[in-house]
Scaffold this motif. Structure first.
Motif, PDB file in Angstrom:
ATOM      1  N   GLU A 409      67.542 -52.257  95.222  1.00  0.00           N
ATOM      2  CA  GLU A 409      68.614 -51.553  94.511  1.00  0.00           C
ATOM      3  C   GLU A 409      69.162 -52.385  93.357  1.00  0.00           C
ATOM      4  O   GLU A 409      69.422 -51.874  92.270  1.00  0.00           O
ATOM      5  N   LYS A 411      67.582 -54.641  91.641  1.00  0.00           N
ATOM      6  CA  LYS A 411      66.592 -54.697  90.548  1.00  0.00           C
ATOM      7  C   LYS A 411      66.565 -53.381  89.770  1.00  0.00           C
ATOM      8  O   LYS A 411      66.500 -53.377  88.537  1.00  0.00           O
ATOM      9  N   LYS A 412      66.617 -52.249  90.470  1.00  0.00           N
ATOM     10  CA  LYS A 412      66.616 -50.949  89.792  1.00  0.00           C
ATOM     11  C   LYS A 412      67.839 -50.778  88.895  1.00  0.00           C
ATOM     12  O   LYS A 412      67.737 -50.341  87.751  1.00  0.00           O
ATOM     13  N   VAL A 413      68.988 -51.131  89.432  1.00  0.00           N
ATOM     14  CA  VAL A 413      70.220 -50.976  88.666  1.00  0.00           C
ATOM     15  C   VAL A 413      70.206 -51.858  87.424  1.00  0.00           C
ATOM     16  O   VAL A 413      70.572 -51.423  86.325  1.00  0.00           O
ATOM     17  N   GLU A 414      69.774 -53.096  87.594  1.00  0.00           N
ATOM     18  CA  GLU A 414      69.727 -54.020  86.453  1.00  0.00           C
ATOM     19  C   GLU A 414      68.797 -53.514  85.361  1.00  0.00           C
ATOM     20  O   GLU A 414      69.143 -53.507  84.177  1.00  0.00           O
ATOM     21  N   GLN A 415      67.605 -53.064  85.762  1.00  0.00           N
ATOM     22  CA  GLN A 415      66.628 -52.589  84.777  1.00  0.00           C
ATOM     23  C   GLN A 415      67.112 -51.326  84.083  1.00  0.00           C
ATOM     24  O   GLN A 415      66.974 -51.174  82.867  1.00  0.00           O
ATOM     25  N   GLU A 416      67.676 -50.381  84.847  1.00  0.00           N
ATOM     26  CA  GLU A 416      68.129 -49.126  84.259  1.00  0.00           C
ATOM     27  C   GLU A 416      69.308 -49.341  83.312  1.00  0.00           C
ATOM     28  O   GLU A 416      69.350 -48.770  82.218  1.00  0.00           O
ATOM     29  N   MET A 417      70.237 -50.152  83.730  1.00  0.00           N
ATOM     30  CA  MET A 417      71.415 -50.392  82.878  1.00  0.00           C
ATOM     31  C   MET A 417      71.031 -51.106  81.591  1.00  0.00           C
ATOM     32  O   MET A 417      71.505 -50.753  80.509  1.00  0.00           O
ATOM     33  N   HIS A 419      68.081 -51.081  80.120  1.00  0.00           N
ATOM     34  CA  HIS A 419      67.282 -50.184  79.272  1.00  0.00           C
ATOM     35  C   HIS A 419      68.174 -49.138  78.588  1.00  0.00           C
ATOM     36  O   HIS A 419      68.024 -48.861  77.402  1.00  0.00           O
ATOM     37  N   MET A 420      69.095 -48.548  79.338  1.00  0.00           N
ATOM     38  CA  MET A 420      69.981 -47.528  78.761  1.00  0.00           C
ATOM     39  C   MET A 420      70.855 -48.106  77.661  1.00  0.00           C
ATOM     40  O   MET A 420      71.160 -47.432  76.672  1.00  0.00           O
ATOM     41  N   HIS A 423      68.259 -48.848  74.384  1.00  0.00           N
ATOM     42  CA  HIS A 423      67.221 -47.947  73.903  1.00  0.00           C
ATOM     43  C   HIS A 423      67.775 -46.559  73.592  1.00  0.00           C
ATOM     44  O   HIS A 423      68.762 -46.117  74.192  1.00  0.00           O
ATOM     45  N   ASP A 428      63.134 -43.342  73.300  1.00  0.00           N
ATOM     46  CA  ASP A 428      62.943 -44.576  74.079  1.00  0.00           C
ATOM     47  C   ASP A 428      62.626 -45.777  73.186  1.00  0.00           C
ATOM     48  O   ASP A 428      62.111 -46.787  73.657  1.00  0.00           O
TER      49      ASP A 428
END
Length: 846
Positions: A409, A411-417, A419-420, A423, A428
Motif C-alpha cells: 500500500e 508503494k502504491k500510494v507513493e507512486q500514484e501521488m 505521478h499525479m 504528469h 500522461d
C-alpha cells in the motif's frame, strides 16, 4: 543449566545481529555497484544507437537531398563549394567534436584500423584488444544486417574506474560502402596504406564492418553518489533488523525470567516432595508453568502478525511458513511446503535479479531488497525482504530464513501521488511543474559543464478549429495521439511536456550545436503532418515551433520558456507550419503585434476597414463578368496595413469571424447598390478563412446578410483555400452543401498549392477552380508551369467546373489561356484592385 543456555543464546543473537548488519551493508553495496555497471552498459548502448542514427541520417537524408541539387559527398569537399565530406570523413569530424573530458557523463569517438586520423585509430590497449573481436563477427558476403555484439570491459584510467565500450559501425547502406570503396582506391590512400603495412585497396560490401564507436563512461561520481545512498539505505535496514532482534531479545529475556521462575518452582516442588508437602503446592507450581508458556505463545503470535516468515532448505524448497505468509500469498500451508519461492514469481523481475540474489545467499551472505510477488489469485504485492543464510558448524549453508514486511500500500500510494503531481492527466506527459524542475536541474549542470540546452515550444495549427467544430472529445483523442507521436521522436534524456491546451514543450538538456534542435524540430513537424485517424475521421494538423537555446537566449527557466514562446508566435505570424529560432528582435516584434491586435479589435467600430475590388474578366469576351472583394485596413497611425500582416493576427485572435461578417455585409450592400444603379454585374467573389469555414454560425450568417441586403444567393461566390479543407470532416461537407443548396457558388482559391488529395473535388459542391498565380507566372517561361496550367484546365473541363486564372500580367499568358479555353482571368493585365468609386467609373465605361 537452562540459565546458562539462555546466556549463550543472548551471545549468539548479538553475534548474529552484528553479522547481519555487516553483511547487509556489504550486500547492498555490492548490489548497487552491479546496478551502476549495468546502467553504464545501458547508457553506452543508447549512446552508440544515437551516434549510429546521426550517421545514418547524414548518409541517407542529407546526402540524398544534396544529390537532388547536383551536389553530393566528395573526398575533396573542402575545395568544392556545396559538397560535403563523405561519411568516413564525417565520422572523423564527429570524433573531433566529441568530448575528451572524463568528467562528462560519457565521451565517444569513431575508431577504425582504417582511420587516417591517428587519434581515431586503435590507439590504446582496449581498442587493440576489442577490435579483433568485432572483426571476428564480420562476414565475407553478408546478405542482411549482421547481429553485432558490442565488446566492453571495465578499466582503471588515471585512478578512476571507467567502462570502455566498442560498438560496430557497419556500412548500413550500399552508398556508404561505395563511398568508402572509392576513397580506398585513390592514389594517395593506396600509397599511405602501403607505407603503414595495411591491406591496399580494401573493399567493403553493405553490412560489413567499416569502423566502430568507442565509448568511455566514468563511474566514479555515480559510485560516490551511490555510496551516500547505500549508507542511508543501510541505516534503514539496520533499524528494521535492530527492531526485530530487540523484540527477540525482549522475548528471550521474558523467557529467561519465566525459565528462572520455573526452575525455582521445580526446586520448590522437589523440596516439597522431600518434605512431603501437600498436593496443592504441586498443583500451584504446574499452573505457574502453564501460565509462563501461555505468555510465551502470545509473544510469538505478535511476531507472526508483524512479519512474513519462511524457512527454506539449501535447495530453496520451503520447509516452514508462518500464518502471515499463508494469508498474504493465498496458498494453503500444504501447497507451499516442498515448493520453492518461484511459486510466487510475479514475472516483473528479470532473471538476472534472482540469479544475483541466489549468487549472494549461496555464498553465505545476507541478501536485502524489495520484491514484487504474485499471490495465488494473481494479485501483486510488494515486500521488503531480508534473506539470511543459516550455516552449520562447518560453515556450510543448510537453510535460509526469509523475513519480509508488506509495503504494497505504501508503494502504491507513493507512486500514484508522485505521478499525479508531476504528469498531465490527459496525455500522461510531464506537466509544467516537472518540466520546470527538470529544466532547472539541467541548466544548473549546464552552467558548470558549459553545455548548451534547447527548448522547443510546439503549438498545433488548426487544432482550435477541430476542437470547436467536431467537439472536445475528438480534440482530446487527437491530443493523446499527438503526444504518442512526439514521444516516438524525442531522445531518452529529453523532457517532453504538455504546457496546456494544444501547446507542448520539448526540453533538450544537452546539445552539441543548435542544429540538433533544428533537426528535431523538422522531425516533429514531419510526423505531425501525417494524417491522424480518429475514429472514422481523418484529421490534418500542422505545427508551429519556436526554439530558444541557452546560454545565448537566456540561462533561466522562465526566460527560455518566454523566448521560445515568442519565437513560436513569430512562426504563427509568418504563415505557420515551420520553426524559428529566437532572436532579440522578436521581443520587440511581439510587442508590436500585441498592440496591432489591440487596435484590430476596434477597427470595425472606428470605420478603419474598406474594400477594394478586382475585376474578373472573361477570357474570350474581354468583359467584366465578376469581381473579387479584397479587405484593406487604414490604420490611423501606421497608415495602410498589408493584409499579410493583419489577417494572421485576426485569425490567431479569433477576430476573423467578426471581420469576415463585416466584409460579407459590406460587399453585399455595395453589390445591391450597383445593381440598383443599373450595372449588370452577376456576382461578387468573397474569401473565407479556414476558421470561418469551421465555425458553426457561417450558414446562419450568410442567410441573415442575404435577407438584410435583399440580395439573391446566386449573386454570391465564396472562395475557400485548399488548406481549409485539410480537415475534410463531415461537418465541413455538410456546411458547404447547405450553402450550395442555398444558391451560393463555391470556389477553390489558390488551387494546386495546398492539399495533396483531390478527393474533395468529388465530395464537395464546388463550382469554380482558381489557378494559383505561381503557376500562371510560369506560362511561357517554365515548361512545368505551363503543363500544370493546361492540366488543371483539362481536369476542370472533365469535371464540369469553371476555371479562373489569377495573376495574369502579360499578353503571352492571356493568349495561352485563350488557346486552352480557360473561362476567366484576373490580374494587372486588365486592372489592379480598385476602390468602390474607381470600380464604379470602370463599370460606367464598360
Amino acid at each position: 543449566m537452562r540459565l546458562r543456555r539462555s546466556s549463550r543464546s543472548f551471545v549468539v543473537l548479538i553475534a548474529v545481529f552484528s553479522l547481519a548488519c555487516v553483511l547487509g551493508y556489504l550486500v547492498v553495496r555490492q548490489a548497487v555497484n552491479r546496478t551502476i555497471e549495468h546502467q553504464a552498459l545501458t547508457i553506452a548502448k543508447i549512446v552508440a544507437s544515437q551516434a549510429t542514427t546521426a550517421r545514418s541520417v547524414y548518409a541517407h537524408e542529407i546526402v540524398g537531398k544534396l544529390l537532388q541539387d547536383g551536389f553530393g559527398p566528395s573526398v575533396d569537399s573542402a575545395n568544392k563549394p556545396g559538397h560535403v565530406p563523405i561519411p568516413a570523413q564525417f565520422l572523423k569530424l564527429v570524433g573531433q567534436a566529441s568530448s575528451t573530458n572524463a568528467d562528462k557523463l560519457y565521451e565517444y569517438k569513431p575508431v577504425s584500423k582504417w582511420n587516417l586520423e591517428v587519434s581515431q585509430g586503435l590507439a590504446d590497449d582496449f581498442l587493440r584488444w576489442a577490435w579483433p573481436q568485432l572483426e571476428s563477427q564480420d562476414q565475407a558476403q553478408p546478405k542482411a544486417a549482421i547481429d553485432w555484439q558490442a565488446v566492453s570491459r571495465f578499466e582503471i584510467q588515471n585512478g578512476r574506474r571507467v567502462l570502455r565500450y566498442l560498438s560496430a559501425d557497419p556500412a548500413s547502406q550500399m552508398s556508404c560502402a561505395s563511398c568508402h570503396n572509392a576513397y580506398e582506391k585513390t592514389p594517395e590512400i593506396l600509397k599511405l596504406r602501403g607505407a603503414q603495412g595495411i591491406q591496399i585497396g580494401k573493399q567493403w560490401q553493405q553490412h560489413q564492418l567499416l569502423g566502430a564507436l568507442s565509448i568511455t563512461i566514468p563511474l566514479d561520481k555515480t559510485e560516490l553518489l551511490a555510496g551516500s545512498q547505500i549508507n542511508r539505505t543501510s541505516i534503514f535496514i539496520f533499524a528494521i533488523l535492530f527492531g526485530s532482534f530487540a523484540a527477540i531479545f525482549w522475548f528471550n529475556w521474558r523467557f529467561v525470567r519465566q525459565a528462572k521462575y520455573l526452575q525455582n518452582a521445580q526446586t520448590q516442588l522437589e523440596k516439597s516432595e522431600l518434605e512431603a508437602l501437600t498436593a496443592n503446592t504441586l498443583l500451584f507450581a504446574k499452573q505457574g508453568v502453564e501460565q509462563a508458556f501461555s505468555e510465551l505463545s502470545t509473544y510469538m503470535q505478535a511476531i507472526d502478525q508483524h512479519a512474513i516468515v519462511s524457512v527454506a532448505d539449501s535447495a530453496g524448497r520451503i520447509l516452514k511458513v508462518n500464518p502471515k505468509f499463508v494469508a498474504i500469498s493465498g496458498f494453503e500451508t500444504n501447497e507451499l511446503i516442498g515448493q520453492d519461492h518461484r511459486i510466487l514469481n510475479s514475472g516483473l523481475h528479470p532473471a538476472s535479479f534472482f540469479s544475483d540474489m541466489w549468487k549472494t545467499i549461496a555464498q553465505g551472505e545476507i541478501w536485502r531488497g524489495v520484491i514484487c510477488n504474485r499471490s495465488k489469485l494473481g494479485l501483486l504485492y510488494w515486500v521488503d525482504s531480508a534473506i539470511v543464510p543459516m550455516k552449520d558448524a562447518h560453515g556450510v549453508v543448510v537453510s535460509y530464513i526469509s523475513i519480509r514486511i508488506d509495503i504494497t500500500e505504501r508503494k502504491k500510494v507513493e507512486q500514484e501521488m508522485l505521478h499525479m503531481a508531476t504528469h498531465d492527466a490527459l496525455t500522461d506527459l510531464a506537466n509544467r511543474s516537472l518540466l520546470r524542475e527538470r529544466m532547472q536541474e539541467a541548466l544548473d549542470l549546464a552552467r558548470v559543464k558549459q553545455n548548451m540546452t534547447a527548448v522547443l515550444f510546439i503549438d498545433l495549427d488548426q487544432f482550435k478549429a477541430i476542437n470547436d467544430s467536431i467537439g472536445h472529445d475528438v480534440g482530446d483523442l487527437l491530443l493523446i495521439e499527438v503526444a504518442d507521436r512526439l514521444r516516438s521522436c524525442v531522445r531518452a534524456d529529453d523532457v517532453l511536456a504538455r504546457q496546456g491546451g494544444d501547446e507542448f514543450i520539448v526540453f533538450m538538456p544537452k546539445i552539441e550545436d543548435p542544429s540538433n534542435a533544428a533537426t528535431l524540430a523538422s522531425k516533429l513537424q514531419l510526423i505531425l503532418s501525417t494524417p491522424f485517424k480518429i475514429g472514422e475521421r481523418e484529421l490534418y494538423i500542422g505545427s508551429s515551433i519556436g526554439i530558444a537555446v541557452s546560454p545565448q537566449d537566456g540561462g533561466e527557466v522562465d526566460v527560455l520558456l518566454k523566448n521560445s514562446d515568442t519565437a513560436m508566435y513569430q512562426v504563427k505570424a509568418a504563415g505557420r507550419n515551420h520553426f524559428m529560432f529566437f532572436h532579440a528582435d522578436m521581443s520587440r516584434l511581439a510587442v508590436s503585434h500585441y498592440a496591432m491586435t489591440a487596435d484590430l479589435r476596434h477597427a470595425i467600430a472606428r470605420d478603419e476597414f474598406f474594400l477594394n475590388f478586382q475585376p474578373i474578366v472573361g477570357v474570350q469576351s474581354g468583359q467584366i463578368e465578376s469581381m473579387e472583394v479584397l479587405l484593406r485596413w487604414q490604420h490611423p497611425v501606421l497608415g495602410l496595413v498589408s493584409p499579410v500582416e493583419f489577417i494572421p493576427l485576426a485569425e490567431s485572435s479569433g477576430l476573423i469571424v467578426a471581420i469576415g461578417e463585416w466584409v460579407l455585409r459590406t460587399a453585399c450592400t455595395q453589390l445591391q447598390e450597383w445593381r440598383s444603379l443599373g450595372y449588370r454585374l452577376p456576382h461578387l467573389a468573397i474569401n473565407l478563412s479556414a476558421i470561418q469555414i469551421h465555425h458553426s454560425s457561417i450558414l446562419q450568417t450568410v442567410t441573415r446578410i442575404l435577407a438584410e441586403t435583399g440580395l439573391t444567393a446566386s449573386a454570391l461566390e465564396l472562395e475557400i483555400t485548399e488548406g481549409s479543407l485539410m480537415n475534410n470532416t463531415d461537418e465541413v461537407v455538410a456546411t458547404l452543401s447547405a450553402l450550395s443548396q442555398l444558391g451560393v457558388q463555391i470556389s477553390i482559391d489558390d488551387f494546386g498549392t495546398g492539399y495533396s488529395s483531390l478527393s474533395y473535388l468529388k465530395r464537395l459542391p464546388i463550382d469554380t477552380l482558381k489557378i494559383d498565380r505561381s503557376f500562371v507566372m510560369d506560362i511561357g517561361d517554365a515548361q512545368d508551369g505551363t503543363a500544370i496550367v493546361a492540366a488543371i484546365i483539362a481536369m476542370a473541363r472533365s469535371l464540369n467546373l469553371k476555371v479562373i486564372a489569377e495573376g495574369v500580367e502579360s499578353a503571352q499568358q492571356l493568349a495561352f489561356l485563350q488557346a486552352q479555353e480557360c473561362d476567366q482571368f484576373q490580374g494587372y493585365l486588365y486592372s489592379k484592385p480598385l476602390s468602390a468609386a474607381e470600380m464604379r467609373q470602370r463599370l460606367l465605361r464598360a
